[in-house]
Design a protein around this motif. Structure first.
Motif, PDB file in Angstrom:
ATOM      1  N   ARG A  16      20.936  -8.668 -57.034  1.00 37.68           N
ATOM      2  CA  ARG A  16      21.534  -9.131 -58.565  1.00 37.68           C
ATOM      3  C   ARG A  16      21.433 -10.653 -58.632  1.00 37.68           C
ATOM      4  NH1 ARG A  16      24.356  -4.095 -59.747  1.00 37.68           N
ATOM      5  NH2 ARG A  16      24.767  -4.577 -57.694  1.00 37.68           N
ATOM      6  N   PHE A  17      22.973 -10.843 -57.985  1.00 37.98           N
ATOM      7  CA  PHE A  17      23.482 -11.957 -58.302  1.00 37.98           C
ATOM      8  C   PHE A  17      22.037 -12.731 -57.755  1.00 37.98           C
ATOM      9  CE2 PHE A  17      26.599 -14.820 -56.660  1.00 37.98           C
ATOM     10  CZ  PHE A  17      27.220 -15.294 -57.269  1.00 37.98           C
ATOM     11  N   GLY A  18      22.247 -13.275 -56.324  1.00 36.79           N
ATOM     12  CA  GLY A  18      21.621 -14.020 -55.637  1.00 36.79           C
ATOM     13  C   GLY A  18      20.476 -14.522 -56.277  1.00 36.79           C
ATOM     14  N   SER A  19      19.191 -13.217 -57.067  1.00 43.32           N
ATOM     15  CA  SER A  19      18.784 -13.615 -57.364  1.00 43.32           C
ATOM     16  C   SER A  19      18.205 -14.888 -58.537  1.00 43.32           C
ATOM     17  CB  SER A  19      17.019 -12.422 -57.606  1.00 43.32           C
ATOM     18  OG  SER A  19      17.685 -11.643 -58.870  1.00 43.32           O
ATOM     19  N   SER A  20      19.361 -14.440 -59.470  1.00 39.37           N
ATOM     20  CA  SER A  20      19.802 -15.075 -60.991  1.00 39.37           C
ATOM     21  C   SER A  20      20.314 -16.570 -60.811  1.00 39.37           C
ATOM     22  CB  SER A  20      21.252 -13.925 -61.300  1.00 39.37           C
ATOM     23  OG  SER A  20      20.830 -13.534 -61.591  1.00 39.37           O
ATOM     24  N   LEU A  23      17.115 -18.688 -59.519  1.00 39.82           N
ATOM     25  CA  LEU A  23      15.976 -18.457 -59.845  1.00 39.82           C
ATOM     26  C   LEU A  23      16.925 -19.880 -61.600  1.00 39.82           C
ATOM     27  CD1 LEU A  23      14.973 -15.097 -60.958  1.00 39.82           C
ATOM     28  CD2 LEU A  23      13.361 -17.106 -60.390  1.00 39.82           C
ATOM     29  N   GLU A  24      18.216 -19.435 -61.321  1.00 40.38           N
ATOM     30  CA  GLU A  24      19.087 -20.885 -62.159  1.00 40.38           C
ATOM     31  C   GLU A  24      18.751 -22.412 -62.139  1.00 40.38           C
ATOM     32  OE1 GLU A  24      19.748 -20.222 -65.466  1.00 40.38           O
ATOM     33  OE2 GLU A  24      20.946 -21.787 -65.617  1.00 40.38           O
ATOM     34  N   LEU A  25      19.046 -21.912 -61.071  1.00 41.32           N
ATOM     35  CA  LEU A  25      19.113 -23.246 -59.693  1.00 41.32           C
ATOM     36  C   LEU A  25      17.169 -24.088 -59.633  1.00 41.32           C
ATOM     37  CD1 LEU A  25      21.481 -23.067 -56.619  1.00 41.32           C
ATOM     38  CD2 LEU A  25      22.308 -24.627 -58.393  1.00 41.32           C
ATOM     39  N   VAL A  26      16.918 -23.350 -59.828  1.00 44.48           N
ATOM     40  CA  VAL A  26      15.270 -23.981 -60.042  1.00 44.48           C
ATOM     41  C   VAL A  26      15.574 -23.850 -61.239  1.00 44.48           C
ATOM     42  CG1 VAL A  26      13.084 -22.917 -59.911  1.00 44.48           C
ATOM     43  CG2 VAL A  26      14.694 -22.400 -58.193  1.00 44.48           C
ATOM     44  N   GLN A  43       8.644 -11.156 -52.206  1.00 42.57           N
ATOM     45  CA  GLN A  43       7.906 -10.689 -52.089  1.00 42.57           C
ATOM     46  C   GLN A  43       7.485 -10.707 -54.250  1.00 42.57           C
ATOM     47  OE1 GLN A  43       4.972  -7.577 -51.606  1.00 42.57           O
ATOM     48  NE2 GLN A  43       3.385  -7.837 -51.781  1.00 42.57           N
ATOM     49  N   SER A  44       8.691 -10.455 -54.813  1.00 38.74           N
ATOM     50  CA  SER A  44       8.780 -10.381 -56.171  1.00 38.74           C
ATOM     51  C   SER A  44       9.139 -11.860 -56.606  1.00 38.74           C
ATOM     52  CB  SER A  44       9.718  -9.121 -56.228  1.00 38.74           C
ATOM     53  OG  SER A  44      11.058  -9.364 -56.322  1.00 38.74           O
ATOM     54  N   LEU A  45       9.499 -12.336 -55.877  1.00 41.07           N
ATOM     55  CA  LEU A  45       9.837 -13.531 -55.968  1.00 41.07           C
ATOM     56  C   LEU A  45       9.113 -15.130 -56.383  1.00 41.07           C
ATOM     57  CD1 LEU A  45      14.181 -12.849 -55.301  1.00 41.07           C
ATOM     58  CD2 LEU A  45      12.664 -13.367 -57.777  1.00 41.07           C
ATOM     59  N   SER A  46       8.305 -14.780 -54.587  1.00 43.50           N
ATOM     60  CA  SER A  46       8.051 -15.449 -54.145  1.00 43.50           C
ATOM     61  C   SER A  46       7.009 -16.493 -55.513  1.00 43.50           C
ATOM     62  CB  SER A  46       7.068 -15.463 -53.292  1.00 43.50           C
ATOM     63  OG  SER A  46       6.187 -14.934 -53.392  1.00 43.50           O
ATOM     64  N   GLY A  47       6.791 -17.325 -56.018  1.00 43.21           N
ATOM     65  CA  GLY A  47       6.187 -18.711 -56.705  1.00 43.21           C
ATOM     66  C   GLY A  47       7.782 -18.386 -57.601  1.00 43.21           C
ATOM     67  N   HIS A  48       8.723 -18.397 -58.166  1.00 48.79           N
ATOM     68  CA  HIS A  48       9.184 -18.650 -59.483  1.00 48.79           C
ATOM     69  C   HIS A  48      10.190 -19.871 -58.379  1.00 48.79           C
ATOM     70  CE1 HIS A  48       7.842 -15.895 -61.247  1.00 48.79           C
ATOM     71  NE2 HIS A  48       7.726 -14.907 -60.666  1.00 48.79           N
ATOM     72  N   ILE A  49       9.746 -19.014 -56.707  1.00 49.69           N
ATOM     73  CA  ILE A  49      11.239 -20.489 -56.404  1.00 49.69           C
ATOM     74  C   ILE A  49      10.668 -21.466 -54.765  1.00 49.69           C
ATOM     75  CG2 ILE A  49      13.098 -20.022 -54.334  1.00 49.69           C
ATOM     76  CD1 ILE A  49      14.053 -17.223 -55.945  1.00 49.69           C
ATOM     77  N   THR A  50      11.446 -22.468 -54.759  1.00 49.41           N
ATOM     78  CA  THR A  50      10.738 -23.711 -54.168  1.00 49.41           C
ATOM     79  C   THR A  50      10.054 -22.941 -53.168  1.00 49.41           C
ATOM     80  OG1 THR A  50      12.890 -24.478 -55.402  1.00 49.41           O
ATOM     81  CG2 THR A  50      11.125 -25.816 -54.056  1.00 49.41           C
ATOM     82  N   GLN A  51      11.132 -22.551 -51.660  1.00 47.21           N
ATOM     83  CA  GLN A  51      10.991 -21.677 -50.346  1.00 47.21           C
ATOM     84  C   GLN A  51      11.524 -20.728 -50.488  1.00 47.21           C
ATOM     85  OE1 GLN A  51      12.152 -25.387 -48.077  1.00 47.21           O
ATOM     86  NE2 GLN A  51      11.384 -23.713 -46.251  1.00 47.21           N
ATOM     87  N   ILE A  52      11.097 -20.134 -50.171  1.00 45.18           N
ATOM     88  CA  ILE A  52      11.037 -18.468 -49.787  1.00 45.18           C
ATOM     89  C   ILE A  52      10.886 -17.749 -48.718  1.00 45.18           C
ATOM     90  CG2 ILE A  52       9.670 -17.319 -51.467  1.00 45.18           C
ATOM     91  CD1 ILE A  52      12.183 -15.910 -52.401  1.00 45.18           C
ATOM     92  N   ALA A  53      12.165 -17.078 -47.563  1.00 46.95           N
ATOM     93  CA  ALA A  53      11.564 -16.574 -46.628  1.00 46.95           C
ATOM     94  C   ALA A  53      12.462 -15.095 -46.553  1.00 46.95           C
ATOM     95  CB  ALA A  53      12.095 -17.657 -45.616  1.00 46.95           C
ATOM     96  N   VAL A  54      11.741 -14.760 -45.504  1.00 43.65           N
ATOM     97  CA  VAL A  54      12.005 -13.477 -45.227  1.00 43.65           C
ATOM     98  C   VAL A  54      13.095 -13.441 -43.920  1.00 43.65           C
ATOM     99  CG1 VAL A  54      11.756 -11.035 -44.376  1.00 43.65           C
ATOM    100  CG2 VAL A  54      10.196 -11.949 -46.273  1.00 43.65           C
ATOM    101  N   ALA A  55      13.889 -13.635 -43.437  1.00 41.64           N
ATOM    102  CA  ALA A  55      14.939 -13.611 -42.115  1.00 41.64           C
ATOM    103  C   ALA A  55      15.797 -12.920 -42.328  1.00 41.64           C
ATOM    104  CB  ALA A  55      14.766 -14.924 -41.856  1.00 41.64           C
ATOM    105  N   ASP A  56      16.224 -12.446 -41.344  1.00 43.83           N
ATOM    106  CA  ASP A  56      17.696 -11.809 -41.050  1.00 43.83           C
ATOM    107  C   ASP A  56      18.633 -12.670 -40.437  1.00 43.83           C
ATOM    108  OD1 ASP A  56      19.891 -10.787 -40.236  1.00 43.83           O
ATOM    109  OD2 ASP A  56      18.877  -9.405 -38.478  1.00 43.83           O
TER     110      ASP A  56
END
Ligand code: ADP
Length: 220
Positions: A16-20, A23-26, A43-56
Motif C-alpha cells: 500500500r505504501f510503496g505503490s501510493s 504513483l504519486e512520484l509518477v 502486472q496491476s501497476l504496469s502501464g502506470h509506472i515508467t519502468q516496473i519489474a518483478v525481482a527479488d
C-alpha cells in the motif's frame, strides 16, 4: 547534477505504501523504477509506472541487472518482511546509492535501518497514529510534527484572540507560538501579519514548540 529533486527514483516493495508513493512520484513527473517480487502486483501497476519489474530485491545481481546502481535515490518500502527490508537496504548501501529512504514498522526496525546506512527512515503508521491522536483528542483540525520539538497545527481561532490585531494580542509572550496563516469562512488561506484581526470561525495555522502549540490549541 545540482538539483536532485527530479532525478529518477527506485521504489522497492509495492504494498500500500510503496505503490501510493510510486504513483504519486509518477504523477509529479518523476521517473520511477518500481520493483516487487509479486508478479500480480507488478502486472496491476504496469502501464502506470515508467519502468516496473518483478525481482527479488535481496538478490544483488537482480538489482545490478535492473540498473539500480545508476540511481541516486531509492526507497525501500518493504515493511512486514523485516529481513527482506534490512537485506535490501544493506545491498543498496553496498551499491553506493547516495540517498536511501526506508520504511520501518517499529522503533527497533527503524534503529537497525539507520545503523546499516539508510539516510532517512520513515514510520508511516506510527507517525500517522500520533497525528490522528492529536485530532481525535482535541480541537485540532490537523497536526504536523516538523521536527522532534516543533509542530504546525491547524485549529479554530480561540475566542480570546478574536477582534484584536495579532501584533497587540500578546500571543507570543503568553503562549510562545506564532499564527502563520488564516482562513476566513469561504476564503483561501492567507499569511497572517501583525495587523491581522481574527474572526469567530476562522481557521488558523499555528507554529511553535510542540508542547506550546498543543496547549494553545486547547484554548476554547
Ligand atoms: P504495506 O504495509 O505498505 O502494504 P508491505 O510490507 O505489506 O507494505 O508490502 C511490501 C511489498 O514488498 C509487498 O508487495 C511485497 O511483495 C514486496 N516485497 C517483500 N519482499 C520483497 C523482496 N525480497 N523483493 C521484492 N519485493 C518484496
Amino acid at each position: 547534477m545540482a538539483d536532485k529533486s527530479s532525478d529518477p527514483v527506485v521504489v522497492i516493495g509495492l504494498g500500500r505504501f510503496g505503490s501510493s508513493l510510486a504513483l504519486e512520484l509518477v504523477r509529479r513527473g518523476t521517473e520511477v523504477l518500481a520493483i516487487d517480487n509479486r508478479p500480480k502486483i507488478v502486472q496491476s501497476l504496469s502501464g502506470h509506472i515508467t519502468q516496473i519489474a518483478v525481482a527479488d530485491s535481496t538478490d544483488i545481481e537482480a538489482l545490478r541487472q535492473l540498473g539500480v546502481p545508476d540511481f541516486y535515490r531509492a526507497v525501500v518500502a518493504i515493511g512486514s518482511d523485516i529481513e527482506a527490508s534490512i537485506l535490501t537496504t544493506s545491498l543498496l548501501v553496498e551499491l553506493e546509492i547516495d540517498d536511501i529512504w526506508a520504511k520501518a514498522v517499529s522503533r527497533q526496525h527503524a534503529q537497525i535501518l539507520s545503523r546499516i546506512g539508510a539516510t532517512h527512515v520513515v514510520q508511516p503508521e506510527h507517525d500517522m497514529g500520533e497525528r490522528v491522536a492529536h485530532m481525535v483528542s482535541g480541537r485540532m483540525l490537523d497536526f504536523l510534527q516538523v521536527d522532534p520539538d516543533f509542530a504546525l497545527v491547524k485549529t479554530l481561532a480561540p475566542r480570546d484572540f478574536v477582534g484584536v490585531p495579532l501584533g497587540e494580542s500578546g500571543l507570543r509572550r503568553k503562549y510562545g507560538v506564532t499564527i502563520v496563516a488564516v482562513k476566513a469562512k469561504g476564503e483561501e488561506f492567507t499569511y497572517a501579519s501583525a495587523e491581522t484581526v481574527l474572526n469567530y470561525g476562522d481557521i488558523i495555522v499555528v507554529s511553535g514548540p510542540t508542547e506550546k502549540v498543543e496547549r494553545f490549541a486547547e484554548l476554547p
